[in-house]
Design an enzyme around this catalytic site. Structure first.
Site, PDB file in Angstrom:
ATOM      1  CE  LYS A  15      -1.197   5.585   5.516  1.00 29.31           C
ATOM      2  NZ  LYS A  15      -1.738   5.552   4.162  1.00 29.31           N
ATOM      3  CD1 TRP A  53      -5.113   1.921   0.859  1.00 26.06           C
ATOM      4  CD2 TRP A  53      -6.367   3.768   0.650  1.00 26.06           C
ATOM      5  NE1 TRP A  53      -5.331   2.446   2.110  1.00 26.06           N
ATOM      6  CE2 TRP A  53      -6.088   3.566   2.011  1.00 26.06           C
ATOM      7  CE3 TRP A  53      -7.147   4.863   0.274  1.00 26.06           C
ATOM      8  CZ2 TRP A  53      -6.552   4.418   3.013  1.00 26.06           C
ATOM      9  CZ3 TRP A  53      -7.618   5.719   1.266  1.00 26.06           C
ATOM     10  CH2 TRP A  53      -7.314   5.498   2.616  1.00 26.06           C
ATOM     11  CG  ASP A  92      -1.413   4.715  -3.508  1.00 29.71           C
ATOM     12  OD1 ASP A  92      -0.517   5.200  -2.789  1.00 29.71           O
ATOM     13  OD2 ASP A  92      -2.596   4.595  -3.143  1.00 29.71           O
TER      14      ASP A  92
HETATM   15  C1  PLP Z   1      -3.075   5.838   3.472  1.00 25.79           C
HETATM   16  C2  PLP Z   1      -3.167   5.499   2.057  1.00 25.79           C
HETATM   17  C3  PLP Z   1      -3.857   6.311   1.137  1.00 25.79           C
HETATM   18  C4  PLP Z   1      -4.612   7.546   1.557  1.00 25.79           C
HETATM   19  O1  PLP Z   1      -3.735   8.554   1.904  1.00 25.79           O
HETATM   20  P1  PLP Z   1      -4.263  10.028   2.255  1.00 25.79           P
HETATM   21  O2  PLP Z   1      -2.981  10.798   2.289  1.00 25.79           O
HETATM   22  O3  PLP Z   1      -4.943   9.930   3.580  1.00 25.79           O
HETATM   23  O4  PLP Z   1      -5.178  10.469   1.192  1.00 25.79           O
HETATM   24  C5  PLP Z   1      -3.847   5.945  -0.186  1.00 25.79           C
HETATM   25  N1  PLP Z   1      -3.203   4.846  -0.610  1.00 25.79           N
HETATM   26  C6  PLP Z   1      -2.536   4.040   0.238  1.00 25.79           C
HETATM   27  C7  PLP Z   1      -1.814   2.837  -0.294  1.00 25.79           C
HETATM   28  C8  PLP Z   1      -2.490   4.342   1.596  1.00 25.79           C
HETATM   29  O5  PLP Z   1      -1.824   3.544   2.441  1.00 25.79           O
END
Ligand code: PLP
Length: 356
Positions: free
Chosen positions: A192, A101, A168
């Site tokens: 998530k 990521w 993030d």
């Molecule tokens: C799942 C995830 C993403 C991507 O998320 P999307 O909403 O599918 O773009 C980015 N960063 C982390 C840490 C993730 O777990």
């Protein structure tokens, strides 16, 4: 058979959130219409988004000077939107490489401006969180991923940096209390730990905006969304409603301190078994182990399929590792009850016994 859903995302939601959102699709709060067929500017929906924003602010103790937004495009769109709004035309952003990521954030960010990787754990397959590195305070900001969903590492301490920190938090937001004032911008895809896929939460410190010297289209401009109070255009109404229901559930349970206790108890139970069980081992450095995504592997990987089948017989589903790394990954998000972790631990114990 009751299923125990360890999916990494989209992932388990509280049953009450599933039930109430199903009801709202049929009819929202006795108004005679479905949530899906009312205007996003109706009193009913405006109340939904306002309560959602208020709950984010109160659960995370968001200080004055920050704005809370519900956007679209997932966490991945933030990889471009953050530099468009925070990286000045001649400036450079820093990033700490902790896996897929952050690699994607570098790649997309470099379409917008200059990025440097200030530290990385790639040398050991992203099994730890880099520490003790230096960051040039002339960088416009530093980007980190607080929880690395694929590898199972988490920043348990966030160092103080002399520049704005962008985080993030897609896979550990609302899993523990955080000090929002340490961050310039936080983003998280909803799917998530917060709600249905389609909404992306952004918390941004307002005085960082409007300084890049770059023109940005409205849809990618935080300022436009702030002005529109997350209703600049039609927002993902259903996904936001599921976020609201989860936020209410979190608050009723006692907020993030209670969540942290539960997540600590769940993850400790599983890591204890991983360390004890002779057939498996934990993949990551102990001090950086994630409470949200617990990764482990079999000593003898020829047994992978038989362990998967063993899990399936017990209703343990979605526990295979990310396709890029293999092994196993149990995601223990907020909504996963400790009973599911107990079932998993018992399964690991029986599997070991059946191989003696
Ligand atoms: C799942 C995830 C993403 C991507 O998320 P999307 O909403 O599918 O773009 C980015 N960063 C982390 C840490 C993730 O777990």
């Amino acid at each position: 058979m009751k299923l125990h859903n360890f999916c990494a995302g989209p992932s388990i939601l509280p049953q009450t959130v599933i039930d109430q959102s199903a009801k709202a699709i049929i009819e929202l709060d006795h108004i005679g219409l479905s949530l899906l067929e009312i205007s996003h500017r109706s009193n009913e929906f405006v109340a939904i988004i306002e309560e959602s924003i208020d709950l984010v602010k109160s659960l995370l103790n968001v200080p004055e000077g920050y704005e809370v937004l519900f956007l679209q495009g997932g966490a991945s769109m933030q990889f471009a939107m953050v530099p468009m709004n925070l990286l000045s035309v001649n400036g450079t952003a820093g990033i700490v490489g902790t896996g897929v990521w952050t690699s994607k954030a570098i790649k997309d960010g470099q379409c917008i401006g200059k990025f440097v990787e200030v530290a990385s754990s790639e040398d050991k397959g992203f099994t730890y969180i880099p520490k003790g590195f230096k960051v040039d305070s002339h960088l416009d900001y530093l980007h980190i991923a607080t929880n690395n969903t694929i590898y199972g590492t988490e920043w348990h301490q966030i160092p103080s940096f002399d520049l704005p920190l962008v985080a993030d938090m897609s896979s550990n937001i609302f899993s523990r209390p955080i000090d929002v004032s340490k961050f310039g911008l936080i983003f998280a895809g909803a799917q998530k730990n917060l709600g249905a896929a389609g909404a992306t939460l952004v918390i941004v410190k307002k005085d960082l905006l409007g300084k890049t010297g770059r023109k940005v289209p409205n849809m990618l401009d935080y300022t436009a969304h702030i002005k529109g109070q997350s209703l600049y255009n039609t927002p993902p109404v259903f996904a936001i409603y599921t976020c609201l229901l989860t936020l209410r559930w979190l608050k009723n349970l006692g907020g993030l301190a209670e969540m942290e206790n539960r997540n600590q108890a769940k993850s400790e139970l599983l890591y204890k078994e991983i360390d004890r069980n002779s057939l498996i081992y934990g993949v990551t450095e102990k001090e950086d182990r994630s409470r949200m995504n617990v990764t482990f592997r079999l000593q003898d990987e020829a047994m992978n399929e038989s362990l998967s089948a063993f899990f399936a017989q017990r209703g343990i589903v979605n526990i295979e590792g990310h396709r890029s790394v293999g092994g196993f990954r149990a995601s223990l998000y907020n909504a996963l009850p400790i009973e599911s972790v107990e079932v998993l631990v018992e399964a690991l114990q029986s599997f070991e016994q059946s191989h003696q």
